[in-house]
Design an enzyme around this catalytic site. Structure first.
Site, PDB file in Angstrom:
ATOM      1  N   THR A  31       0.823  -1.210   0.000  1.00 50.01           N
ATOM      2  CA  THR A  31       0.000   0.000   0.000  1.00 50.01           C
ATOM      3  C   THR A  31       0.859   1.263   0.000  1.00 50.01           C
ATOM      4  O   THR A  31       0.684   2.163  -0.819  1.00 50.01           O
ATOM      5  CB  THR A  31      -0.907   0.005   1.246  1.00 50.01           C
ATOM      6  N   ARG A  63       8.254  -9.288  -2.704  1.00 49.41           N
ATOM      7  CA  ARG A  63       8.122 -10.744  -2.640  1.00 49.41           C
ATOM      8  C   ARG A  63       7.530 -11.270  -3.935  1.00 49.41           C
ATOM      9  O   ARG A  63       7.927 -12.292  -4.437  1.00 49.41           O
ATOM     10  CB  ARG A  63       7.260 -11.136  -1.435  1.00 49.41           C
ATOM     11  N   VAL A 150       4.359   8.278  12.136  1.00 49.42           N
ATOM     12  CA  VAL A 150       3.380   8.831  13.077  1.00 49.42           C
ATOM     13  C   VAL A 150       2.400   9.735  12.336  1.00 49.42           C
ATOM     14  O   VAL A 150       2.813  10.708  11.707  1.00 49.42           O
ATOM     15  CB  VAL A 150       4.074   9.656  14.180  1.00 49.42           C
ATOM     16  N   ILE A 154       0.410  14.166   8.557  1.00 50.66           N
ATOM     17  CA  ILE A 154       0.697  15.361   9.352  1.00 50.66           C
ATOM     18  C   ILE A 154       2.198  15.432   9.641  1.00 50.66           C
ATOM     19  O   ILE A 154       2.747  14.502  10.219  1.00 50.66           O
ATOM     20  CB  ILE A 154      -0.026  15.305  10.710  1.00 50.66           C
ATOM     21  N   GLU A 208      -7.823  -4.249  10.170  1.00 44.01           N
ATOM     22  CA  GLU A 208      -7.299  -5.452   9.543  1.00 44.01           C
ATOM     23  C   GLU A 208      -7.986  -6.689  10.106  1.00 44.01           C
ATOM     24  O   GLU A 208      -8.677  -6.639  11.117  1.00 44.01           O
ATOM     25  CB  GLU A 208      -5.797  -5.527   9.781  1.00 44.01           C
ATOM     26  N   LYS A 223       3.806   4.864  18.274  1.00 48.57           N
ATOM     27  CA  LYS A 223       3.868   6.242  17.780  1.00 48.57           C
ATOM     28  C   LYS A 223       4.113   7.216  18.924  1.00 48.57           C
ATOM     29  O   LYS A 223       4.893   8.162  18.805  1.00 48.57           O
ATOM     30  CB  LYS A 223       2.565   6.583  17.050  1.00 48.57           C
TER      31      LYS A 223
END
Lengths: 453, 453
Positions: A31, A63, A150, A154, A208, A223
């Site tokens: 992603t 992969r 994090v 932003i 997920e 974070k």
């Protein structure tokens, strides 16, 4: 072509000529990797205009090479061996977006050992292994940049490390996990219980299949560890963080918080006290009118209280392919601007130069100092006074007592808001309260954060 | 000791030894200057730990030397001659916080000519004379930093120039004048008219005795000019900005906006269209539930829409002594980190390197494309249809029509929200509407901004 740092000692006109394309090797093309490829390609000219040189993806480790080729086409060299990217002489900077902590650590350390800068969005890797990685990078004079680790969209690491460099930071509080914020927003907006809200989040792709890192607060703690280090110039203390997720949160408490004028958010909080630092992730009550309470869905926000700037807040998407790419590429632009510059003049990895690290300790749970919300099941509504009296006896400052609005199938519930009190005192008081005859079930407690200047 | 840029060509071990205290000369010791002195002194150790070297105020130019001595004590050289600070061999970087555009320009150019870096919070100076100043700085290889010029406590220049460097920015919209935001908050919260709210702001020190720069929108336009240049890589086009203040705003419209679910904010908006850039300051309606509508009192916020990061927002104090000092000192830390580095590797003054400047034109007023609010005084409530029909005839997309809640002393008022339409089309439609027999007084129009992704 491993370039020795001595290259930067060449006369100016040589160095100027040497400012050339920054060659990027990327490990992982999922992603984040595919978003990075896409944004680098789409905004190529604008990015070069900002960086002062071209930034080009030259090599990708994946992969599934066929899938990778479908994404990057044939302009980029492909390999199944991540270590090849980490060590290849044609790569100036390695972007690690494969995730995980075992192999990723080896790749990053190999890249550093080969004199390459590293950009990563891997918060777990840095929160756990950051100390060794940053030490190796200092030794070799390379940059390890991690804005994407994090609250991706932003530039909060940059804000703490550079923008607020004048300040003594008092606290940082962030909604830094989009999955849990989405679930909490669903619980509030639609009156859902945790399990139902989680199922919706999974169906919509906001959580997920195995959501434990998110819902247990671990991702937020990774974070927060990075934020605290940058805010306070302290070491990465992930292992000492107090971490509570939202799995035990009841829809009833979301509703009761609302009744009292609050919303429940999963906050990462790092707060300086005289004796050390509070480092904690937990669901807390935030005043409903506060800006942080308006951060809904999967959005993230970080609020910082500092001595000169006062309260500042930073808001944006906390996940997403191109949203993370934005941070990864900003780091590449920083690298492009600083590549070849004497390492002592790089922005230090954790905000302060290593020799000046502040060895602040993380405070134990008992020393955390906040206000609290309590929900106390009782047998009869007139037992509200007994609850308040019991808490006051145990030195808990009671600020507000109310009966929860009636709900089908629930007995009477006393709601309490306390003033600031140490967690140790509160825990003892709740223990005493729990033993009283008036109390009809388990007492629920949540912290309350005013998030005020 | 004017240090020639050639110094940076010395071998590494010499350069390392040469990293020493950054010596600051300051012009002006008013609100911002004294705050800068105070924060530099209070956080001296923390700042050095971040910058990698000490930052020391060595010289101050002030009109009133006695007053200045009262602030800085006897550790700092004082002079009444600002040009002495700008040119003194013991000064590495000049902080210009005196304000104004005439003499300040001479001081800044003199400092640059003497090879000194410059830090300034002077938005008027840069919005009007920035092009020449930045060109001179490029020529000499020095930095001119100005984070304190826009929304002081918020590192928004850094966010645009570095944090969002990967992005094609679509628009920037900011509440970037604290005085007017304070007045608008008062008008809404207490139902005051503009004059009464201004008087309160003056009494409380949120507005100056001559508030015209603030309330006419000029201060916001200076800041917007700097934001737009950094967002789009375009030149500073202050002279082309469309600037409307809040002096003509009526309390009635604040209430009517509220009735429709909106709040009125003075926004600076820079938005890219295919043919150019909208660059405009004006009071606009913002949805009441939007984060930007929650920015109250004298606080500032800037929202940025970009292609990869999406919507991000930055919030904090827009004025104040130490709040501005926070930005000034962050700039000093940047200078400390980059002093001696080859100028081509400095972050470019306006985000993109000069050769890549995007010569975007500012669009004329008629081409600005937004939704609108109209308040139309009519003779009778049943004339609401005639108003809507008249606008539709003139190709204005009407989205909502309502009667304003009755107010003492006011005849019936039709409120209209339109869809997006070019200002030129709207102006013609309002002209036609104004001529109709049903219309009983001057039609008021305000832009509406959805501020959505």
């Amino acid at each position: 072509m491993y370039r020795d740092p001595v290259e930067s000692l060449e006369p100016l006109h040589h160095r100027q000529a040497a400012i050339r394309t920054l060659r990027v090797g990327m490990i992982g093309i999922g992603t984040v990797g595919s978003g990075t490829f896409r944004v680098l390609a789409r905004n190529r000219a604008d990015i070069a205009a900002r960086a002062g040189r071209s930034i080009e993806l030259v090599m990708v480790a994946a992969r599934n090479l066929e899938r990778a080729a479908g994404i990057v086409g044939d302009s980029v060299a492909l390999t199944a061996d991540a270590m090849q990217v980490a060590t290849h002489p044609d790569v100036d900077v390695v972007v690690e977006v494969a995730g995980g902590t075992g192999p990723a650590r080896d790749w990053v350390l190999a890249a550093i050992a080969h004199g390459k800068h590293v950009v990563t969005a891997n918060k777990a890797l840095l929160a756990v292994h950051g100390a060794g990685i940053f030490a190796a990078a200092r030794e070799k004079g390379v940059i390890v940049a991690y804005e994407g680790a994090v609250a991706v969209s932003i530039p909060i690491i940059k804000a703490l490390r550079e923008g607020l460099a004048a300040n003594r930071i008092e606290w940082v509080a962030g909604i830094i996990n989009g999955t849990t914020n989405f679930i909490l927003s669903k619980m509030r907006d639609e009156g859902l219980d945790f399990a139902a809200a989680l199922a919706q989040a999974q169906a919509l792709g906001y959580a997920e299949a195995d959501p434990s890192f998110d819902i247990e607060g671990i991702d937020a703690a990774h974070k927060l560890t990075l934020l605290a280090a940058n805010a306070f110039g302290m070491p990465l203390r992930f292992a000492d963080a107090q971490v509570e997720g939202i799995t035990a949160l009841q829809g009833m408490d979301v509703a009761c918080a609302e009744q009292l004028g609050y919303r429940i958010k999963l906050l990462g909080v790092a707060r300086r006290q005289a004796a050390g630092v509070e480092l904690r992730v937990q669901p807390v009550l935030v005043p409903a009118t506060h800006l942080m309470a308006q951060v809904n869905g999967s959005m993230n926000a970080v609020m910082v209280k500092s001595d000169a700037a006062g309260l500042t807040m930073y808001y944006g998407a906390g996940a997403g392919s191109e949203q993370t790419a934005s941070a990864v590429i900003a780091d590449l632009v920083d690298v492009a601007r600083l590549d070849g510059v004497h390492a002592a003049q790089h922005v230090p990895h954790l905000g302060v130069h290593a020799h000046a690290t502040n060895a602040l300790a993380v405070l134990p749970r008992a020393a955390v100092h906040t206000s609290h919300y309590l929900r106390v099941p009782v047998h009869a509504v007139n037992q509200i006074q007994a609850v308040a009296a019991s808490l006051a006896e145990q030195k808990v400052p009671v600020r507000q007592v109310a009966l929860a609005a009636e709900r089908p199938g629930m007995g009477p519930q006393v709601l309490v808001l306390t003033g600031p009190v140490e967690q140790g005192t509160l825990d003892l008081a709740v223990h005493a309260l729990q033993a009283r005859a008036e109390v009809a079930g388990a007492v629920t407690t949540l912290r309350v954060e005013s998030l005020e200047g």
